[in-house]
Design an enzyme around this catalytic site. Structure first.
Site, PDB file in Angstrom:
ATOM      1  N   ASP A 138       6.842 -22.341  38.733  1.00 33.12           N
ATOM      2  CA  ASP A 138       5.611 -22.575  37.969  1.00 33.12           C
ATOM      3  C   ASP A 138       5.354 -24.084  37.939  1.00 33.12           C
ATOM      4  O   ASP A 138       6.229 -24.864  37.559  1.00 33.12           O
ATOM      5  CB  ASP A 138       5.750 -22.033  36.543  1.00 33.12           C
ATOM      6  CG  ASP A 138       4.448 -22.110  35.793  1.00 33.12           C
ATOM      7  OD1 ASP A 138       3.652 -21.176  35.908  1.00 33.12           O
ATOM      8  OD2 ASP A 138       4.219 -23.127  35.086  1.00 33.12           O
ATOM      9  N   GLU A 164      -0.819 -20.648  38.778  1.00 24.57           N
ATOM     10  CA  GLU A 164      -0.003 -21.711  39.368  1.00 24.57           C
ATOM     11  C   GLU A 164       1.430 -21.269  39.621  1.00 24.57           C
ATOM     12  O   GLU A 164       2.317 -22.099  39.792  1.00 24.57           O
ATOM     13  CB  GLU A 164      -0.031 -22.947  38.458  1.00 24.57           C
ATOM     14  CG  GLU A 164       0.640 -22.762  37.110  1.00 24.57           C
ATOM     15  CD  GLU A 164      -0.308 -22.228  36.038  1.00 24.57           C
ATOM     16  OE1 GLU A 164      -0.034 -22.435  34.863  1.00 24.57           O
ATOM     17  OE2 GLU A 164      -1.333 -21.605  36.403  1.00 24.57           O
TER      18      GLU A 164
END
Length: 613
Positions: free
Chosen positions: A479, A523
């Site tokens: 992430d 993301e």
């Protein structure tokens, strides 16, 4: 005296502010001015503003046109337009304001001078033709302009058709002289179209060939379509029938759906050579009956937009039919194609203009007439050519009856070979297209790595393989740190660059053929490492973190450094259905990495657990 001066200055300031509300067009004798960039416009989304409310609005709410001809496309909004006129002559002069788009539903014109309403005209094709102040196919408004005095003009325009407002100011009777020449040209065009229709109708009566009947109906529909778009039918045929005038354009467009399809089926002999294509053309031709019925029950805007799109489909399908038949060796297909290309170009230009994709100019406004005229003439020539060719073929067949069977057999063999070639080409093209579609469906468009759905399928296969082989399999959940802050600060475009760069970094750090990475969502990325234990997964994760530390994302003068938090997990599957546990473990470790300061990899080390115990 000082009080008088103050009042005078206030009055002067008020007048300057008032007349600055709209651009002033200075007219000269004998001049025709095409209005466009001199106009200011205001969008009234719900159409509820009155003229007094519009005049009271702040100037900042008005926008200055950047188009030579205003074109707002198909919209349900109402538009207000304003401009000022003045002339430097010594006496009052008569001018005409022309709005050269006859299919607008409603045009309310308000003429002010010194803040006082001088005239109010209501026009549009929803009103009887004789309600217009000047009987003309276009909307024409008389203007009596005194010298050295500004005349403000406000127009309220609303239409279910494409909202286009081509305006021009004509001096004196110059418009009438121009209209005479224009009407003469249209009369010649309409006369030529009628002659073509009558001539081919007589041929149909003589030879009973259905191609001629469909051609005549196609010419008739085209004639009515062009005449309706130019306002001629409303003026000459049904000036009081506003409802029918609003629907005749849809009926003519329905004819442009049905009749070309039926003509193509008959003229190119599609049923005998291409049965599937013949059924497609028959369905498209039948669609015209549906749209004819819908023209009287469905909203105009829905019908006109839908029919324009359908007509593009019909034109492309008929063009494809001509190409196919040309490749089949049909003798008249080349003449048919040359005619249809003119119609295609004209149709695309007109529809693009009505949709607001192209500006309104002489070419786009007359593209339908030019394309249709060329198409009608060339189709008539193609019909004559086909009839003459078939007659020659019959004569030749009578003279060469002894060799006819041999030539027929050779032709059939050539046709079969051509058909086989076409089938092979289409099969190869279909296989390539399927491969491309498979790649597209499994790839994230932004980053170029696998998408989540593709990774799910691959993970399931690799997990089952690891279970069978009793080999380890690892997952790294990644992430990007502070990605929302990047998006909020620098915009989504920079965020997209960061995602794409992150994918490149991750992909460069996994080199074995079975290893893969995918964008998991937002993301987040996932790295799948078959036949990899926890140490190997942690090594890969640390390599990625190091690579992030070395890389930057540059955009214009901006240079960003990215970082990522990761969770790594690995185990040897004990059953074939435990892959969700592995994903969940990696995800939980990712959150631990976030909580422990980010820019790190967290993993559950069995040796540490043993030492702690």
């Amino acid at each position: 005296m000082s009080g008088i001066m103050i009042r005078y200055c206030c009055l002067l300031l008020l007048l300057v502010t008032h007349f600055a509300a709209a651009n002033t067009v200075i007219l000269e004798d004998g001049q025709k001015i095409q209005l466009g960039q001199q106009i200011e416009y205001l969008k009234d989304a719900d159409g509820m503003l009155s003229i007094d409310q519009v005049r009271a609005l702040d100037d900042a709410q008005w926008q200055t046109s950047e188009q030579d001809i205003l074109n707002f496309g198909y919209t349900s909004a109402t538009y207000w337009l304003r401009f000022s006129l003045s002339h430097a002559g010594s006496a009052a002069e008569r001018h005409l304001l022309e709005i050269a788009y006859p299919v607008l539903d409603q045009i309310d014109t308000f003429i002010y001078r010194d803040g006082v309403l001088q005239n109010h005209f209501e026009m549009g094709d929803r009103l009887p033709f004789h309600a217009r102040p000047i009987e003309h196919p276009h909307f024409v408004i008389p203007l009596a302009l005194p010298p050295h005095q500004d005349t403000e003009i406000y127009l309220r325009v609303q239409s279910s058709s494409s909202v286009q407002v081509p305006m021009a100011i004509w001096h004196g009777d110059a418009l009438l002289e121009h209209s005479y020449v224009e009407a003469l040209g249209r009369a010649l065009f309409y006369g030529a179209m009628l002659v073509m229709a009558i001539y081919n109708l007589l041929i149909f009566v003589s030879v009973r060939e259905t191609s001629y009947l469909w051609y005549v109906l196609h010419v008739t529909a085209t004639l009515f379509l062009l005449a309706s778009m130019q306002g001629v039918t409303f003026q000459l045929l049904w000036p009081e029938s506003t409802v029918w005038n609003d629907r005749v354009l849809l009926v003519a467009l329905s004819g442009m759906l049905s009749f070309p399809c039926m003509f193509v089926r008959s003229f190119l002999k599609i049923p005998q050579s291409r049965p599937k294509l013949a059924r497609v053309l028959l369905v498209l031709g039948g669609l015209g009956l549906v749209t004819t019925a819908g023209a009287f029950v469905l909203p105009y805007r829905i019908m006109i937009v839908g029919m324009l799109l359908c007509i593009i489909v019909v034109i492309m399908c008929c063009l494809w039919a001509g190409i196919v038949r040309w490749r089949d060796g049909f003798h008249a297909a080349k003449f048919y194609l040359s005619a249809w290309i003119f119609l295609l170009m004209g149709g695309i230009l007109v529809i693009s203009n009505k949709m607001g994709m192209l500006p309104r100019n002489w070419l786009t406004e007359n593209a339908a007439q030019l394309g249709a005229g060329a198409e009608i003439v060339l189709l008539s020539f193609a019909l004559a050519y086909r009839m003459n060719h078939e007659r020659q073929m019959r004569n030749q067949a009578q003279k060469e009856s002894a060799d006819a069977q041999r030539r027929l057999l050779e032709h059939q063999m050539q046709a079969n070979e051509e058909l086989d070639r076409i089938v092979r080409e289409r099969t190869e093209a279909l296989e390539q297209a399927n491969a491309q579609l498979t790649k597209i469906s499994s790839t994230d468009a932004l980053t170029g790595v696998m998408n989540r759905r593709a990774l799910d399928s691959l993970f399931e296969l690799e997990y089952k393989r690891a279970y069978r082989d009793k080999s380890p399999i690892a997952i790294i959940m990644i992430d990007l740190d502070h990605f929302k802050q990047i998006n909020d600060t620098h915009g989504h475009h920079v965020g997209d660059l960061c995602l794409a760069r992150a994918a490149e970094i991750i992909r460069s750090c996994i080199r074995r053929p079975p290893d893969n990475c995918a964008r998991w969502g937002g993301e987040e990325f996932v790295v799948l490492l078959p036949n990899t234990d926890l140490d190997g997964a942690v090594t890969v994760a640390e390599t990625i973190i190091a690579k992030f530390a070395e890389s930057r994302v540059c955009h214009d003068e901006l240079s960003l450094k990215m970082a990522a938090s990761m969770g790594a997990a690995s185990h040897v599957p004990q059953d074939a259905a435990g892959r969700e546990d592995l994903l969940k473990q990696a995800d939980e470790l990712l959150y631990v990495a976030k909580a422990n300061g980010r820019n790190r990899v967290e993993f559950d080390n069995p040796r540490k657990r043993t030492a702690n115990n």
